[in-house]
Design a protein around this motif. Structure first.
Motif, PDB file in Angstrom:
ATOM      1  N   LEU A   1      36.685  29.371  41.264  1.00 49.38           N
ATOM      2  CA  LEU A   1      36.044  30.264  40.298  1.00 49.38           C
ATOM      3  C   LEU A   1      34.894  31.004  40.955  1.00 49.38           C
ATOM      4  CD1 LEU A   1      36.011  30.813  37.078  1.00 49.38           C
ATOM      5  CD2 LEU A   1      34.005  29.305  37.097  1.00 49.38           C
ATOM      6  N   VAL A   2      34.763  32.290  40.667  1.00 46.92           N
ATOM      7  CA  VAL A   2      33.558  33.051  41.029  1.00 46.92           C
ATOM      8  C   VAL A   2      32.769  33.318  39.755  1.00 46.92           C
ATOM      9  CG1 VAL A   2      32.682  35.309  41.728  1.00 46.92           C
ATOM     10  CG2 VAL A   2      34.334  34.130  43.157  1.00 46.92           C
ATOM     11  N   ILE A   3      31.499  32.995  39.794  1.00 44.80           N
ATOM     12  CA  ILE A   3      30.583  33.333  38.711  1.00 44.80           C
ATOM     13  C   ILE A   3      29.823  34.587  39.134  1.00 44.80           C
ATOM     14  CG2 ILE A   3      28.649  32.548  37.284  1.00 44.80           C
ATOM     15  CD1 ILE A   3      29.507  29.648  38.169  1.00 44.80           C
ATOM     16  N   ASP A   4      30.098  35.680  38.453  1.00 46.84           N
ATOM     17  CA  ASP A   4      29.398  36.942  38.699  1.00 46.84           C
ATOM     18  C   ASP A   4      28.216  36.973  37.730  1.00 46.84           C
ATOM     19  OD1 ASP A   4      28.472  39.542  38.765  1.00 46.84           O
ATOM     20  OD2 ASP A   4      30.408  40.487  38.365  1.00 46.84           O
TER      21      ASP A   4
ATOM     22  N   HIS B   1      23.436  41.793  40.689  1.00 49.37           N
ATOM     23  CA  HIS B   1      24.476  40.782  40.545  1.00 49.37           C
ATOM     24  C   HIS B   1      24.363  39.765  41.676  1.00 49.37           C
ATOM     25  CE1 HIS B   1      27.235  42.629  37.455  1.00 49.37           C
ATOM     26  NE2 HIS B   1      26.510  43.688  37.778  1.00 49.37           N
ATOM     27  N   SER B   2      24.617  38.494  41.356  1.00 50.86           N
ATOM     28  CA  SER B   2      24.791  37.475  42.386  1.00 50.86           C
ATOM     29  C   SER B   2      26.145  36.813  42.157  1.00 50.86           C
ATOM     30  CB  SER B   2      23.660  36.442  42.355  1.00 50.86           C
ATOM     31  OG  SER B   2      23.549  35.846  41.075  1.00 50.86           O
TER      32      SER B   2
ATOM     33  N   LEU C   1      41.582  38.566  49.604  1.00 55.49           N
ATOM     34  CA  LEU C   1      42.359  39.797  49.743  1.00 55.49           C
ATOM     35  C   LEU C   1      42.781  40.353  48.382  1.00 55.49           C
ATOM     36  CD1 LEU C   1      44.642  38.840  52.759  1.00 55.49           C
ATOM     37  CD2 LEU C   1      42.845  40.573  52.747  1.00 55.49           C
ATOM     38  N   ARG C   2      43.155  39.456  47.490  1.00 53.90           N
ATOM     39  CA  ARG C   2      43.702  39.901  46.206  1.00 53.90           C
ATOM     40  C   ARG C   2      42.612  40.190  45.187  1.00 53.90           C
ATOM     41  NH1 ARG C   2      47.638  36.241  45.657  1.00 53.90           N
ATOM     42  NH2 ARG C   2      48.860  37.645  46.923  1.00 53.90           N
ATOM     43  N   TRP C   3      41.649  39.283  45.026  1.00 57.93           N
ATOM     44  CA  TRP C   3      40.759  39.361  43.868  1.00 57.93           C
ATOM     45  C   TRP C   3      39.353  39.827  44.191  1.00 57.93           C
ATOM     46  CZ3 TRP C   3      43.933  39.959  40.358  1.00 57.93           C
ATOM     47  CH2 TRP C   3      45.090  39.177  40.249  1.00 57.93           C
ATOM     48  N   PHE C   4      38.834  39.585  45.399  1.00 58.71           N
ATOM     49  CA  PHE C   4      37.534  40.162  45.735  1.00 58.71           C
ATOM     50  C   PHE C   4      37.634  41.679  45.717  1.00 58.71           C
ATOM     51  CE2 PHE C   4      34.553  36.974  47.891  1.00 58.71           C
ATOM     52  CZ  PHE C   4      35.079  35.897  47.194  1.00 58.71           C
ATOM     53  N   THR C   5      38.712  42.202  46.269  1.00 57.81           N
ATOM     54  CA  THR C   5      38.881  43.652  46.296  1.00 57.81           C
ATOM     55  C   THR C   5      39.113  44.197  44.889  1.00 57.81           C
ATOM     56  OG1 THR C   5      41.233  43.305  46.804  1.00 57.81           O
ATOM     57  CG2 THR C   5      39.745  43.658  48.656  1.00 57.81           C
ATOM     58  N   PHE C   6      39.931  43.534  44.113  1.00 58.40           N
ATOM     59  CA  PHE C   6      40.264  44.023  42.775  1.00 58.40           C
ATOM     60  C   PHE C   6      39.053  44.019  41.853  1.00 58.40           C
ATOM     61  CE2 PHE C   6      41.886  43.627  38.444  1.00 58.40           C
ATOM     62  CZ  PHE C   6      42.877  44.594  38.406  1.00 58.40           C
ATOM     63  N   HIS C   7      38.250  42.959  41.931  1.00 57.76           N
ATOM     64  CA  HIS C   7      37.100  42.814  41.035  1.00 57.76           C
ATOM     65  C   HIS C   7      35.783  43.250  41.695  1.00 57.76           C
ATOM     66  CE1 HIS C   7      39.197  41.029  37.681  1.00 57.76           C
ATOM     67  NE2 HIS C   7      39.740  40.112  38.452  1.00 57.76           N
ATOM     68  N   ASN C   8      35.881  43.885  42.848  1.00 55.16           N
ATOM     69  CA  ASN C   8      34.685  44.440  43.501  1.00 55.16           C
ATOM     70  C   ASN C   8      33.615  43.382  43.763  1.00 55.16           C
ATOM     71  OD1 ASN C   8      35.461  47.413  43.375  1.00 55.16           O
ATOM     72  ND2 ASN C   8      35.552  46.843  41.217  1.00 55.16           N
ATOM     73  N   ILE C   9      34.037  42.250  44.302  1.00 56.37           N
ATOM     74  CA  ILE C   9      33.109  41.193  44.708  1.00 56.37           C
ATOM     75  C   ILE C   9      32.720  41.477  46.161  1.00 56.37           C
ATOM     76  CG2 ILE C   9      32.795  38.712  45.046  1.00 56.37           C
ATOM     77  CD1 ILE C   9      35.097  38.332  42.969  1.00 56.37           C
ATOM     78  N   PRO C  10      31.485  41.900  46.428  1.00 56.93           N
ATOM     79  CA  PRO C  10      31.140  42.359  47.771  1.00 56.93           C
ATOM     80  C   PRO C  10      30.704  41.263  48.733  1.00 56.93           C
ATOM     81  CG  PRO C  10      29.298  42.728  46.301  1.00 56.93           C
ATOM     82  CD  PRO C  10      30.395  42.118  45.463  1.00 56.93           C
ATOM     83  N   ARG C  11      30.354  40.096  48.214  1.00 59.46           N
ATOM     84  CA  ARG C  11      29.778  39.046  49.059  1.00 59.46           C
ATOM     85  C   ARG C  11      29.741  37.743  48.258  1.00 59.46           C
ATOM     86  NH1 ARG C  11      25.902  41.901  46.615  1.00 59.46           N
ATOM     87  NH2 ARG C  11      24.423  40.652  45.356  1.00 59.46           N
ATOM     88  N   LEU C  12      29.275  36.688  48.915  1.00 60.78           N
ATOM     89  CA  LEU C  12      28.983  35.426  48.230  1.00 60.78           C
ATOM     90  C   LEU C  12      27.521  35.083  48.463  1.00 60.78           C
ATOM     91  CD1 LEU C  12      32.150  33.301  49.092  1.00 60.78           C
ATOM     92  CD2 LEU C  12      31.577  34.375  46.897  1.00 60.78           C
ATOM     93  N   ASP C  13      26.815  34.749  47.387  1.00 57.62           N
ATOM     94  CA  ASP C  13      25.408  34.386  47.510  1.00 57.62           C
ATOM     95  C   ASP C  13      25.196  32.878  47.553  1.00 57.62           C
ATOM     96  OD1 ASP C  13      24.076  37.086  47.324  1.00 57.62           O
ATOM     97  OD2 ASP C  13      25.275  37.116  45.496  1.00 57.62           O
TER      98      ASP C  13
ATOM     99  N   ASP D   1      36.887  30.459  56.767  1.00 59.98           N
ATOM    100  CA  ASP D   1      37.027  31.880  56.443  1.00 59.98           C
ATOM    101  C   ASP D   1      35.803  32.460  55.740  1.00 59.98           C
ATOM    102  OD1 ASP D   1      39.547  32.648  57.488  1.00 59.98           O
ATOM    103  OD2 ASP D   1      40.535  31.512  55.911  1.00 59.98           O
ATOM    104  N   ILE D   2      34.821  31.635  55.423  1.00 65.97           N
ATOM    105  CA  ILE D   2      33.588  32.175  54.826  1.00 65.97           C
ATOM    106  C   ILE D   2      32.952  33.201  55.752  1.00 65.97           C
ATOM    107  CG2 ILE D   2      31.216  31.588  54.175  1.00 65.97           C
ATOM    108  CD1 ILE D   2      33.242  30.924  52.028  1.00 65.97           C
ATOM    109  N   ARG D   3      33.127  33.042  57.070  1.00 66.15           N
ATOM    110  CA  ARG D   3      32.542  34.011  58.008  1.00 66.15           C
ATOM    111  C   ARG D   3      33.066  35.419  57.745  1.00 66.15           C
ATOM    112  NH1 ARG D   3      35.439  33.310  63.953  1.00 66.15           N
ATOM    113  NH2 ARG D   3      37.598  33.398  63.226  1.00 66.15           N
ATOM    114  N   SER D   4      34.275  35.521  57.195  1.00 64.25           N
ATOM    115  CA  SER D   4      34.874  36.838  56.968  1.00 64.25           C
ATOM    116  C   SER D   4      34.220  37.594  55.823  1.00 64.25           C
ATOM    117  CB  SER D   4      36.374  36.683  56.694  1.00 64.25           C
ATOM    118  OG  SER D   4      37.033  36.102  57.797  1.00 64.25           O
ATOM    119  N   VAL D   5      33.493  36.886  54.959  1.00 64.12           N
ATOM    120  CA  VAL D   5      32.797  37.563  53.860  1.00 64.12           C
ATOM    121  C   VAL D   5      31.287  37.563  54.083  1.00 64.12           C
ATOM    122  CG1 VAL D   5      34.624  37.097  52.192  1.00 64.12           C
ATOM    123  CG2 VAL D   5      32.768  35.447  52.437  1.00 64.12           C
TER     124      VAL D   5
END
Length: 319
Positions: A63-66, A75-76, A91-103, A120-124
């Protein structure tokens, strides 16, 4: 299928379901490699329906909490669990929901379906060949930390050994939390209450209670909820939950480490939230057919319950 509108359409806080499937994810590979006769209707859809249009395509629960802060109009993004399918979910949902990073990152436990995407956290994260970036805070129990040290020593190591080359890896700030509902912690401006639950009688996993205006409980891996935890989230003994997100592995019977649908629905009735969303499903569940059944159950019991699906975005007002 409930709307999957991009987060550009709503400036408030939201819950974004990156994954709603079991550890092996859906489709089950055996159903594709050695099809039954007749073939599994849920898994065979993966070969004909694009995942973004297929609610029966399920990655590991995550789950991502925006969290939208009205005070500074920012936003965090807080991630719960980083499983085996994390890269696919990005690839599927960060791009679709415009999630730019993880805080911030929070771990429920240290099983493969909750942690094997950590590399893979390094990729974001921002790119730095010599790892000169601010580390992402990651909250986890003592037991989970001990396991991570063995699984990912290079993510925990703080100093290079003599002669060791610098290699780009995820930069993480490991923060230990207690398996105790009386010891809350704050991640990216949100207070989280740990909810210790049994994931098999020999293992404690954590759920989390969060949100001030909208009270949300997230419990992804559970076979039994101790009375001390239930007391914190039951309508009978505490403020009623607005949303309960709860584990359900199989449609029938029972399992030694997870709730199955009979236990899940019994728990929903006992806790009495305003709404419940189910996660962690195997290929036994067909999103459309079983949500029809749950709609009838909901009307009968007076508690709305549905299967969640990957990509689902629920607007909420957390603070």
């Amino acid at each position: 299928m409930e709307s999957q509108n991009s987060s550009k359409c709503n400036d408030g806080s939201a819950l974004i379901f990156l994954g709603t499937g079991c550890s092996s994810a859906i489709p089950n590979l055996r159903c594709l490699l050695e099809p039954s006769d007749p073939p599994c209707s849920v898994c065979s859809q993966a070969l004909s329906v694009p995942p973004i249009q297929n609610p029966n395509y399920r990655c590991n629960t995550s789950l991502v909490i925006d969290h939208y802060s009205k005070s500074d109009n920012t936003h965090s993004y807080i991630l719960i669990d980083v499983g085996k399918t994390f890269r696919e979910q990005v690839l599927r949902w960060f791009t679709f929901h415009n999630i730019p990073r993880l805080d911030s990152i929070i771990l429920t436990h240290e099983h493969a379906d909750a942690v094997l995407g950590l590399d893979d956290i390094r990729s974001v994260q921002p790119y730095s060949p010599i790892n000169e970036i601010d580390p992402t805070p990651i909250y986890l129990s003592h037991h989970a930390m001990d396991s991570i040290v063995e699984k990912f020593p290079y993510l925990v190591q703080k100093q290079l050994k003599p002669g060791q080359e610098i290699r780009r890896v995820a930069q993480l700030d490991w923060r230990i939390i207690e398996e105790d509902h009386q010891r809350p912690f704050v991640a990216s401006g949100i207070q989280f209450v740990p909810l210790p639950v049994m994931h098999g009688e020999d293992y404690i996993s954590l759920g989390f209670l969060f949100g001030e205006k909208c009270r949300v409980a997230y419990i992804s891996d559970v076979s039994r909820i101790p009375s001390s935890t239930e007391h914190v989230i039951s309508k009978a003994s505490a403020e009623q939950l607005d949303i309960l997100i709860l584990d359900t592995l199989y449609k029938n019977g029972s399992h030694n480490t997870h709730f199955c649908l009979p236990q899940t629905l019994e728990t929903v009735k006992r806790l009495c939230p305003k709404r419940a969303l189910l996660i962690g499903m195997t290929h036994e569940f067909d999103h459309y057919k079983d949500n029809d059944f749950l709609t009838e159950w909901s009307q009968r019991e007076g508690i709305p319950v549905q299967l969640a699906h990957d990509g689902l975005r629920i607007p909420v007002e957390l603070s």
